[in-house]
Scaffold this motif. Structure first.
Motif, PDB file in Angstrom:
ATOM      1  N   UNK A 141      11.429  34.721 -18.874  1.00 48.60           N
ATOM      2  CA  UNK A 141      10.969  34.723 -17.476  1.00 48.60           C
ATOM      3  C   UNK A 141      11.434  33.428 -16.746  1.00 48.60           C
ATOM      4  N   UNK A 142      11.149  32.163 -17.249  1.00 50.70           N
ATOM      5  CA  UNK A 142      11.561  30.864 -16.689  1.00 50.70           C
ATOM      6  C   UNK A 142      13.075  30.713 -16.633  1.00 50.70           C
ATOM      7  N   UNK A 143      13.618  31.029 -18.166  1.00 50.45           N
ATOM      8  CA  UNK A 143      15.100  30.547 -18.328  1.00 50.45           C
ATOM      9  C   UNK A 143      15.916  31.447 -17.613  1.00 50.45           C
ATOM     10  N   UNK A 144      15.472  32.643 -17.331  1.00 52.19           N
ATOM     11  CA  UNK A 144      16.423  33.520 -16.315  1.00 52.19           C
ATOM     12  C   UNK A 144      16.609  33.016 -14.849  1.00 52.19           C
ATOM     13  N   UNK A 145      15.628  32.253 -14.444  1.00 50.89           N
ATOM     14  CA  UNK A 145      15.592  31.529 -13.093  1.00 50.89           C
ATOM     15  C   UNK A 145      17.118  30.557 -12.961  1.00 50.89           C
ATOM     16  N   UNK A 146      17.387  30.040 -14.013  1.00 51.70           N
ATOM     17  CA  UNK A 146      18.624  29.239 -14.048  1.00 51.70           C
ATOM     18  C   UNK A 146      20.051  30.001 -14.364  1.00 51.70           C
TER      19      UNK A 146
ATOM     20  N   UNK B 235      -8.550  30.991 -23.092  1.00 53.98           N
ATOM     21  CA  UNK B 235      -8.732  31.823 -21.935  1.00 53.98           C
ATOM     22  C   UNK B 235      -8.624  33.203 -21.814  1.00 53.98           C
ATOM     23  N   UNK B 236      -7.741  33.803 -22.478  1.00 61.59           N
ATOM     24  CA  UNK B 236      -6.461  33.263 -22.868  1.00 61.59           C
ATOM     25  C   UNK B 236      -5.658  33.124 -21.876  1.00 61.59           C
ATOM     26  N   UNK B 237      -4.840  32.028 -21.775  1.00 58.24           N
ATOM     27  CA  UNK B 237      -3.929  31.395 -20.615  1.00 58.24           C
ATOM     28  C   UNK B 237      -2.650  31.075 -20.855  1.00 58.24           C
ATOM     29  N   UNK B 238      -1.600  31.359 -20.279  1.00 59.01           N
ATOM     30  CA  UNK B 238      -0.372  30.883 -20.590  1.00 59.01           C
ATOM     31  C   UNK B 238       0.574  30.583 -19.428  1.00 59.01           C
ATOM     32  N   UNK B 239       1.478  29.771 -19.532  1.00 63.65           N
ATOM     33  CA  UNK B 239       2.294  29.368 -18.543  1.00 63.65           C
ATOM     34  C   UNK B 239       3.392  28.549 -18.638  1.00 63.65           C
ATOM     35  N   UNK B 240       4.144  28.120 -17.716  1.00 64.45           N
ATOM     36  CA  UNK B 240       5.089  27.200 -18.105  1.00 64.45           C
ATOM     37  C   UNK B 240       5.901  26.620 -16.914  1.00 64.45           C
ATOM     38  N   UNK B 241       7.172  25.992 -17.205  1.00 64.22           N
ATOM     39  CA  UNK B 241       7.926  25.417 -15.985  1.00 64.22           C
ATOM     40  C   UNK B 241       9.426  25.404 -16.339  1.00 64.22           C
ATOM     41  N   UNK B 242      10.248  25.442 -15.386  1.00 64.37           N
ATOM     42  CA  UNK B 242      11.721  25.331 -15.809  1.00 64.37           C
ATOM     43  C   UNK B 242      11.930  23.860 -15.181  1.00 64.37           C
ATOM     44  N   UNK B 243      12.659  22.853 -15.975  1.00 66.85           N
ATOM     45  CA  UNK B 243      12.801  21.519 -15.405  1.00 66.85           C
ATOM     46  C   UNK B 243      14.144  21.429 -15.592  1.00 66.85           C
ATOM     47  N   UNK B 244      14.703  20.645 -14.457  1.00 70.12           N
ATOM     48  CA  UNK B 244      16.194  20.392 -14.605  1.00 70.12           C
ATOM     49  C   UNK B 244      16.411  18.908 -14.375  1.00 70.12           C
ATOM     50  N   UNK B 245      17.493  18.441 -14.709  1.00 71.46           N
ATOM     51  CA  UNK B 245      17.667  16.837 -14.360  1.00 71.46           C
ATOM     52  C   UNK B 245      19.091  16.682 -13.812  1.00 71.46           C
ATOM     53  N   UNK B 246      18.939  16.304 -12.366  1.00 71.89           N
ATOM     54  CA  UNK B 246      20.075  16.513 -11.535  1.00 71.89           C
ATOM     55  C   UNK B 246      20.946  15.209 -11.464  1.00 71.89           C
TER      56      UNK B 246
ATOM     57  N   UNK C 239      17.262  12.798 -22.035  1.00 72.22           N
ATOM     58  CA  UNK C 239      17.814  13.970 -20.990  1.00 72.22           C
ATOM     59  C   UNK C 239      18.597  13.148 -20.164  1.00 72.22           C
ATOM     60  N   UNK C 240      19.658  14.042 -19.714  1.00 72.47           N
ATOM     61  CA  UNK C 240      20.723  13.614 -18.948  1.00 72.47           C
ATOM     62  C   UNK C 240      21.097  14.609 -17.809  1.00 72.47           C
ATOM     63  N   UNK C 241      22.100  14.065 -17.039  1.00 74.69           N
ATOM     64  CA  UNK C 241      22.148  14.813 -16.004  1.00 74.69           C
ATOM     65  C   UNK C 241      22.952  16.369 -16.461  1.00 74.69           C
ATOM     66  N   UNK C 242      22.261  17.469 -15.914  1.00 76.02           N
ATOM     67  CA  UNK C 242      22.636  18.742 -16.236  1.00 76.02           C
ATOM     68  C   UNK C 242      21.916  19.657 -17.184  1.00 76.02           C
ATOM     69  N   UNK C 243      21.050  18.700 -17.906  1.00 74.78           N
ATOM     70  CA  UNK C 243      20.064  19.240 -18.780  1.00 74.78           C
ATOM     71  C   UNK C 243      19.204  20.171 -17.958  1.00 74.78           C
ATOM     72  N   UNK C 244      18.626  21.306 -18.886  1.00 75.12           N
ATOM     73  CA  UNK C 244      17.561  22.065 -18.389  1.00 75.12           C
ATOM     74  C   UNK C 244      16.637  22.342 -19.636  1.00 75.12           C
ATOM     75  N   UNK C 245      15.249  21.950 -19.041  1.00 78.95           N
ATOM     76  CA  UNK C 245      14.115  22.125 -19.875  1.00 78.95           C
ATOM     77  C   UNK C 245      13.344  23.340 -19.611  1.00 78.95           C
TER      78      UNK C 245
END
Length: 338
Positions: free
Chosen positions: A236-241, A314-325, A300-306
């Protein structure tokens, strides 16, 4: 948009390696542990002799050599140094823990005092998913409502609620702390572009620590759930990039290495893109994933995606899409686990 200006981590000095667990005579061996969870050692705030003597059968019985607030303060200090800002510039402290020292006040207040930060302090806790909860909460707030700089800190003294006569949990749990400095108003190289957070309260009993008792989980069913939700959330998150899935760095909840390798195999994530520390530090609860981010801060360097994904009680789950510009120049030069 939420910008990460600095990250920090800390692990206590006392080490529980697999040989130590063998010495407890609880029916486990190094081969058994490596085969099932892939963990070589963990760190603990507790006295090793106390663990040998008592197996921590009574929560709070073993001596603690560094407290939760002190661990949190050490992680914050590293994060602030990397961010290049002073304590006086921090306007809010958010904290969480799977093993809070106090029922009240908010542990954020105790940690802020230990770090000599005079700011609004509050707990937002969602077990092992707490880092995602912090980022999702802040990411969805209006910039005008958020101070210039916010410190999010997660210290975990989780071994203090671990029953060392039970090999199922004794082989997993470690202690550590992680912190990040974020802002919605000041730009940094590392930015959080997308966040997500979801819960299934019907299943809350599957993972729990009742106040004054030991940590408990339904191991097999929780692991299957974690694998499924980690894969779904990563996609879900990776497809945002615009990048293919296999070009993202992957950081997940540091539950156990066997589980993480299963996820990577299903997602076709290359070994060099999988960042982890669970083999050396064990499952440090909500501090695990952000401590991996901190330990790899300098690489981490420019252009990286995490893509960072966590699953918890909880049960609980989540996450984030991080980029280095752009080139990340906020590092203090430290790239090691304390």
């Amino acid at each position: 948009m939420l910008y990460i200006h600095g990250a920090g981590h800390y692990h206590p000095s006392n080490v529980i390696d697999n040989a130590f667990l063998e010495s407890l005579d609880i029916g486990t061996t190094d081969d058994w542990i490596i085969e099932r969870v892939g963990i070589q050692k963990r760190h603990t705030v507790m006295n090793l002799n106390d663990i040998k003597t008592t197996h921590n059968r009574s929560v709070g019985e073993s001596q603690v050599q560094i407290n939760s607030a002190q661990m949190g303060a050490k992680a914050i200090t590293m994060a602030l140094a990397r961010a290049g800002i002073s304590k006086d510039e921090v306007g809010m402290v958010l904290a969480a823990s799977c093993s809070p020292t106090y029922s009240l006040p908010a542990n954020a207040c105790v940690i802020a005092q230990a770090c000599e930060i005079d700011a609004f302090a509050v707990d937002i806790s969602s077990a092992c998913s707490s880092f995602a909860a912090h980022m999702h909460f802040l990411n969805n707030m209006q910039a005008a409502a958020v101070p210039d700089y916010v410190v999010c800190v997660i210290p975990e003294s989780w071994t203090t609620t671990t029953d060392y006569s039970d090999r199922r949990t004794a082989v997993l749990i470690g202690d550590g702390a992680a912190a990040v400095v974020v802002s919605k108003k000041h730009v940094a190289a590392m930015k959080i572009k997308h966040t997500t957070m979801t819960s299934n309260p019907e299943a809350w009993e599957k993972v729990q620590t009742k106040t004054g008792h030991h940590f408990f989980q339904e191991g097999l069913s929780v692991q299957k759930f974690a694998i499924k939700k980690t894969i779904e959330t990563f996609k879900l998150l990776a497809e945002q990039s615009a990048l293919p899935l296999n070009q993202h760095y992957f950081i997940s909840h540091q539950a156990n290495l066997t589980m993480l390798k299963s996820v990577c195999k299903k997602l076709k994530i290359a070994d060099e893109k999988h960042l982890f520390n669970v083999d050396q530090y064990g499952n440090c609860g909500a501090a695990g994933a952000p401590s991996v981010l901190s330990q790899n801060w300098d690489q981490f360097k420019a252009g990286d995606h995490i893509t960072l994904v966590v699953v918890g009680a909880g049960l609980t789950w989540g996450g984030m899409q991080i980029s280095v510009d752009e080139t990340n120049q906020t590092s203090s030069g430290a790239n090691h686990a304390a």
